[in-house]
Design an enzyme around this catalytic site. Structure first.
Site, PDB file in Angstrom:
ATOM      1  N   ASP A 116       1.310  -2.086   4.791  1.00  0.00           N
ATOM      2  CA  ASP A 116       0.909  -0.855   5.479  1.00  0.00           C
ATOM      3  C   ASP A 116      -0.483  -0.423   5.008  1.00  0.00           C
ATOM      4  O   ASP A 116      -0.650   0.647   4.430  1.00  0.00           O
ATOM      5  CB  ASP A 116       1.958   0.231   5.199  1.00  0.00           C
ATOM      6  CG  ASP A 116       1.671   1.528   5.931  1.00  0.00           C
ATOM      7  OD1 ASP A 116       0.856   1.514   6.877  1.00  0.00           O
ATOM      8  OD2 ASP A 116       2.255   2.559   5.550  1.00  0.00           O
TER       9      ASP A 116
ATOM     10  N   GLY B 198      -2.514  -4.701  -3.263  1.00  0.00           N
ATOM     11  CA  GLY B 198      -1.162  -5.021  -2.842  1.00  0.00           C
ATOM     12  C   GLY B 198      -0.997  -6.430  -2.322  1.00  0.00           C
ATOM     13  O   GLY B 198       0.067  -7.048  -2.483  1.00  0.00           O
TER      14      GLY B 198
ATOM     15  N   SER C 230       7.093   5.936   2.597  1.00  0.00           N
ATOM     16  CA  SER C 230       7.978   4.778   2.614  1.00  0.00           C
ATOM     17  C   SER C 230       8.585   4.443   1.254  1.00  0.00           C
ATOM     18  O   SER C 230       9.764   4.043   1.201  1.00  0.00           O
ATOM     19  CB  SER C 230       7.255   3.569   3.208  1.00  0.00           C
ATOM     20  OG  SER C 230       5.939   3.476   2.746  1.00  0.00           O
TER      21      SER C 230
ATOM     22  N   HIS D 238       0.871  -1.182   0.000  1.00  0.00           N
ATOM     23  CA  HIS D 238       0.000   0.000   0.000  1.00  0.00           C
ATOM     24  C   HIS D 238       0.907   1.231   0.000  1.00  0.00           C
ATOM     25  O   HIS D 238       1.154   1.842   1.042  1.00  0.00           O
ATOM     26  CB  HIS D 238      -0.917   0.000   1.223  1.00  0.00           C
ATOM     27  CG  HIS D 238      -1.820  -1.203   1.306  1.00  0.00           C
ATOM     28  ND1 HIS D 238      -1.355  -2.439   1.674  1.00  0.00           N
ATOM     29  CD2 HIS D 238      -3.150  -1.338   1.058  1.00  0.00           C
ATOM     30  CE1 HIS D 238      -2.373  -3.297   1.667  1.00  0.00           C
ATOM     31  NE2 HIS D 238      -3.459  -2.660   1.282  1.00  0.00           N
TER      32      HIS D 238
END
Length: 258
Positions: free
Chosen positions: A160, A140, A99, A42
């Site tokens: 995530d 994902g 990220s 994600h």
């Protein structure tokens, strides 16, 4: 279920916890010359502006990364601080890397990045911000299930989700177990919010029982505003790199004083 927009929350106290550990893990993994894979289920848009109207509306970045920098939570040599400074040198003082761009700071030629994002607008922004990665406009979990074990075989998977779908808490332990069996040498990191109703607890306990050698890092903090349900951040890491537990303990000590 695609209503969540991280632009309102980027750089908050949960991000500081999550990203400090992620950057530390990636720095450790890239200490060795062997190539690695980075996968994310994600990914979001990858880059945020904490001077934006969305960020100013919540004030969460001010209470998070701005406070962390002002109070010295991240030493000069900290991997997250290095990634953050690199993004600000490139994109301006309000830049905050998600990220994917934190990972991009550490990845080298020969490493592979595979990022999934389902939200159409977030995916479009991610495509602009991370053109160097293999991007997937898809679920994902499906991407990771199809790609694990990856090539190169060393590496890290970050899970995530936004937890908009409450059933995620029930299905994630089994899903993580399957991924760990498929990729027994991979670092598998699951982030989760700690809410006032403690809905994360059964999930985290189940994961800990199945993976007793994993790292479970949880920190608490005051709610961002009156009535806000998130009061902490948790990360569960299977096969944590050397030194990650020390960083988790250091962060826990900082957050315990908030």
């Amino acid at each position: 279920m695609l209503s969540y927009q991280h632009a309102f929350h980027a750089g908050n106290l949960a991000d500081v916890h999550k990203h400090a550990l992620l950057a530390t893990a990636l720095a450790r993994l890239t200490d060795k010359p062997k190539p690695l894979s980075y996968l994310e289920t994600h990914a979001g848009r990858g880059l945020y502006d904490i001077a934006s109207a969305e960020a100013r509306r919540t004030g969460e970045a001010q209470a998070g990364i701005a406070r962390a920098l002002a109070e010295g939570w991240l030493p000069a040599a900290h991997p997250l601080r290095a990634a953050l400074q690199a993004m600000r040198d490139r994109h301006g003082p309000g830049a905050y890397p998600g990220s994917p761009l934190i990972a991009g700071h550490f990845l080298r030629p020969g490493d592979a990045a595979r990022l999934a994002e389902l939200h159409p607008a977030e995916y479009a922004a991610l495509a602009a911000n991370a053109p160097w990665a293999d991007l997937r406009h898809e679920d994902g979990f499906a991407m990771a299930n199809a790609l694990l074990p990856p090539t190169p075989r060393r590496g890290l998977l970050l899970i995530d989700p936004s937890y908009e779908v409450k059933a995620d808490y029930d299905r994630l332990p089994g899903w993580v177990d399957r991924m760990a069996r498929k990729w027994n040498v991979g670092v598998i990191a699951l982030w989760y919010p700690i809410l006032t109703d403690a809905r994360h607890a059964a999930m985290a306990d189940a994961l800990a029982a199945a993976h007793p050698e994993a790292l479970r890092s949880e920190v608490g903090f005051p709610p961002a505003r009156t009535g806000h349900g998130m009061v902490g951040s948790g990360i569960f890491v299977i096969n944590p790199p050397y030194g990650l537990a020390d960083e988790a303990a250091r962060l826990a000590a900082i957050y315990s004083g908030l």
